[in-house]
Write a protein that holds these residues in place. Structure first.
Motif, PDB file in Angstrom:
ATOM      1  N   GLY A   2      59.365  45.170 -50.414  1.00 24.00           N
ATOM      2  CA  GLY A   2      59.858  46.490 -50.803  1.00 24.00           C
ATOM      3  C   GLY A   2      59.347  47.653 -49.985  1.00 24.00           C
ATOM      4  O   GLY A   2      59.660  48.800 -50.285  1.00 24.00           O
ATOM      5  N   THR A   3      58.611  47.389 -48.912  1.00 24.98           N
ATOM      6  CA  THR A   3      58.016  48.489 -48.148  1.00 24.98           C
ATOM      7  C   THR A   3      59.009  49.211 -47.248  1.00 24.98           C
ATOM      8  O   THR A   3      58.752  50.341 -46.850  1.00 24.98           O
ATOM      9  CB  THR A   3      56.840  47.995 -47.282  1.00 24.98           C
ATOM     10  OG1 THR A   3      57.309  46.987 -46.396  1.00 24.98           O
ATOM     11  CG2 THR A   3      55.708  47.456 -48.139  1.00 24.98           C
ATOM     12  N   LYS A   4      60.145  48.589 -46.950  1.00 23.15           N
ATOM     13  CA  LYS A   4      61.117  49.220 -46.053  1.00 23.15           C
ATOM     14  C   LYS A   4      62.432  49.565 -46.741  1.00 23.15           C
ATOM     15  O   LYS A   4      63.355  50.049 -46.107  1.00 23.15           O
ATOM     16  CB  LYS A   4      61.373  48.313 -44.858  1.00 23.15           C
ATOM     17  CG  LYS A   4      60.125  48.135 -44.030  1.00 23.15           C
ATOM     18  CD  LYS A   4      60.394  47.469 -42.746  1.00 23.15           C
ATOM     19  CE  LYS A   4      59.070  47.397 -42.002  1.00 23.15           C
ATOM     20  NZ  LYS A   4      59.190  46.849 -40.698  1.00 23.15           N
ATOM     21  N   THR A   5      62.517  49.312 -48.033  1.00 24.26           N
ATOM     22  CA  THR A   5      63.742  49.594 -48.783  1.00 24.26           C
ATOM     23  C   THR A   5      63.505  50.781 -49.699  1.00 24.26           C
ATOM     24  O   THR A   5      62.616  50.754 -50.539  1.00 24.26           O
ATOM     25  CB  THR A   5      64.162  48.360 -49.614  1.00 24.26           C
ATOM     26  OG1 THR A   5      64.318  47.254 -48.735  1.00 24.26           O
ATOM     27  CG2 THR A   5      65.462  48.620 -50.348  1.00 24.26           C
ATOM     28  N   ARG A   6      64.303  51.828 -49.498  1.00 19.20           N
ATOM     29  CA  ARG A   6      64.165  53.029 -50.328  1.00 19.20           C
ATOM     30  C   ARG A   6      64.880  52.823 -51.664  1.00 19.20           C
ATOM     31  O   ARG A   6      66.034  52.397 -51.697  1.00 19.20           O
ATOM     32  CB  ARG A   6      64.718  54.243 -49.592  1.00 19.20           C
ATOM     33  CG  ARG A   6      63.892  54.563 -48.343  1.00 19.20           C
ATOM     34  CD  ARG A   6      64.486  55.659 -47.533  1.00 19.20           C
ATOM     35  NE  ARG A   6      65.818  55.225 -47.072  1.00 19.20           N
ATOM     36  CZ  ARG A   6      66.677  56.010 -46.465  1.00 19.20           C
ATOM     37  NH1 ARG A   6      66.389  57.261 -46.228  1.00 19.20           N
ATOM     38  NH2 ARG A   6      67.840  55.551 -46.078  1.00 19.20           N
ATOM     39  N   PHE A   7      64.169  53.113 -52.753  1.00 18.31           N
ATOM     40  CA  PHE A   7      64.693  52.906 -54.104  1.00 18.31           C
ATOM     41  C   PHE A   7      66.011  53.634 -54.310  1.00 18.31           C
ATOM     42  O   PHE A   7      66.984  53.051 -54.793  1.00 18.31           O
ATOM     43  CB  PHE A   7      63.662  53.368 -55.142  1.00 18.31           C
ATOM     44  CG  PHE A   7      64.150  53.222 -56.556  1.00 18.31           C
ATOM     45  CD1 PHE A   7      64.057  52.003 -57.200  1.00 18.31           C
ATOM     46  CD2 PHE A   7      64.715  54.290 -57.239  1.00 18.31           C
ATOM     47  CE1 PHE A   7      64.514  51.849 -58.511  1.00 18.31           C
ATOM     48  CE2 PHE A   7      65.172  54.155 -58.537  1.00 18.31           C
ATOM     49  CZ  PHE A   7      65.073  52.938 -59.175  1.00 18.31           C
ATOM     50  N   GLU A  62      62.464  59.777 -51.475  1.00 17.10           N
ATOM     51  CA  GLU A  62      62.318  58.857 -50.350  1.00 17.10           C
ATOM     52  C   GLU A  62      61.478  57.634 -50.716  1.00 17.10           C
ATOM     53  O   GLU A  62      61.168  56.802 -49.865  1.00 17.10           O
ATOM     54  CB  GLU A  62      61.671  59.570 -49.159  1.00 17.10           C
ATOM     55  CG  GLU A  62      62.469  60.736 -48.623  1.00 17.10           C
ATOM     56  CD  GLU A  62      63.777  60.325 -47.965  1.00 17.10           C
ATOM     57  OE1 GLU A  62      63.837  59.200 -47.412  1.00 17.10           O
ATOM     58  OE2 GLU A  62      64.730  61.106 -48.002  1.00 17.10           O
ATOM     59  N   ALA A  63      61.084  57.501 -51.983  1.00 19.10           N
ATOM     60  CA  ALA A  63      60.192  56.416 -52.410  1.00 19.10           C
ATOM     61  C   ALA A  63      60.800  55.048 -52.104  1.00 19.10           C
ATOM     62  O   ALA A  63      61.995  54.824 -52.268  1.00 19.10           O
ATOM     63  CB  ALA A  63      59.903  56.524 -53.902  1.00 19.10           C
ATOM     64  N   THR A  64      59.943  54.153 -51.675  1.00 18.59           N
ATOM     65  CA  THR A  64      60.365  52.770 -51.448  1.00 18.59           C
ATOM     66  C   THR A  64      60.285  51.997 -52.762  1.00 18.59           C
ATOM     67  O   THR A  64      59.691  52.470 -53.742  1.00 18.59           O
ATOM     68  CB  THR A  64      59.458  52.086 -50.422  1.00 18.59           C
ATOM     69  OG1 THR A  64      58.126  52.035 -50.941  1.00 18.59           O
ATOM     70  CG2 THR A  64      59.491  52.801 -49.081  1.00 18.59           C
TER      71      THR A  64
END
Length: 115
Positions: free
Chosen positions: A25-30, A56-58
């Motif tokens: 989940g570090t590169k996918t924005r919620f 912009e939270a992941t």
């Protein structure tokens, strides 16, 4: 420069035929990436995203073993809470994060590439 212009012009077609498989989940924005459903949560729930403390939270930043940790700039009104419940129902089957990196998948060919 013409090569990059061509690549940029093909980006909408690429995004339309791909999806994200969430790993850590570090590169996918919620809110902004398409990782669940057919549209980003920003498109599906713009009324909630505008109150997010971090649009912009992941997923890594928004998820813990206890569940979703969504922070808003103010308390939500009743009708906004109803929308939040709808959003949480949309993401309720999220299995959690994993060790591997997030991957971009072609929908039709089954190929995967790291983000």
């Amino acid at each position: 420069m013409g090569v990059w212009r061509t690549i940029r012009s093909l980006w909408p077609k690429l995004r339309g035929n791909s999806s994200i498989r969430v790993g850590n989940g570090t590169k996918t924005r919620f809110w902004k990436d398409i990782w669940i459903g057919q549209a980003s949560l920003q498109v599906a729930f713009p009324d909630l995203m505008i109150f997010s403390r971090n649009p912009e939270a992941t997923i890594f930043e928004s998820w813990s073993n206890q569940g979703w940790n969504l922070n808003f700039r103010r308390h939500l009104y009743d009708w906004e809470r109803d929308r939040l419940i709808t959003l949480l129902c949309e993401v309720e089957n999220f299995p959690g994060t994993a060790v591997q990196s997030d991957t971009l998948r072609w929908r039709h060919q089954g190929m995967a590439f790291s983000l």
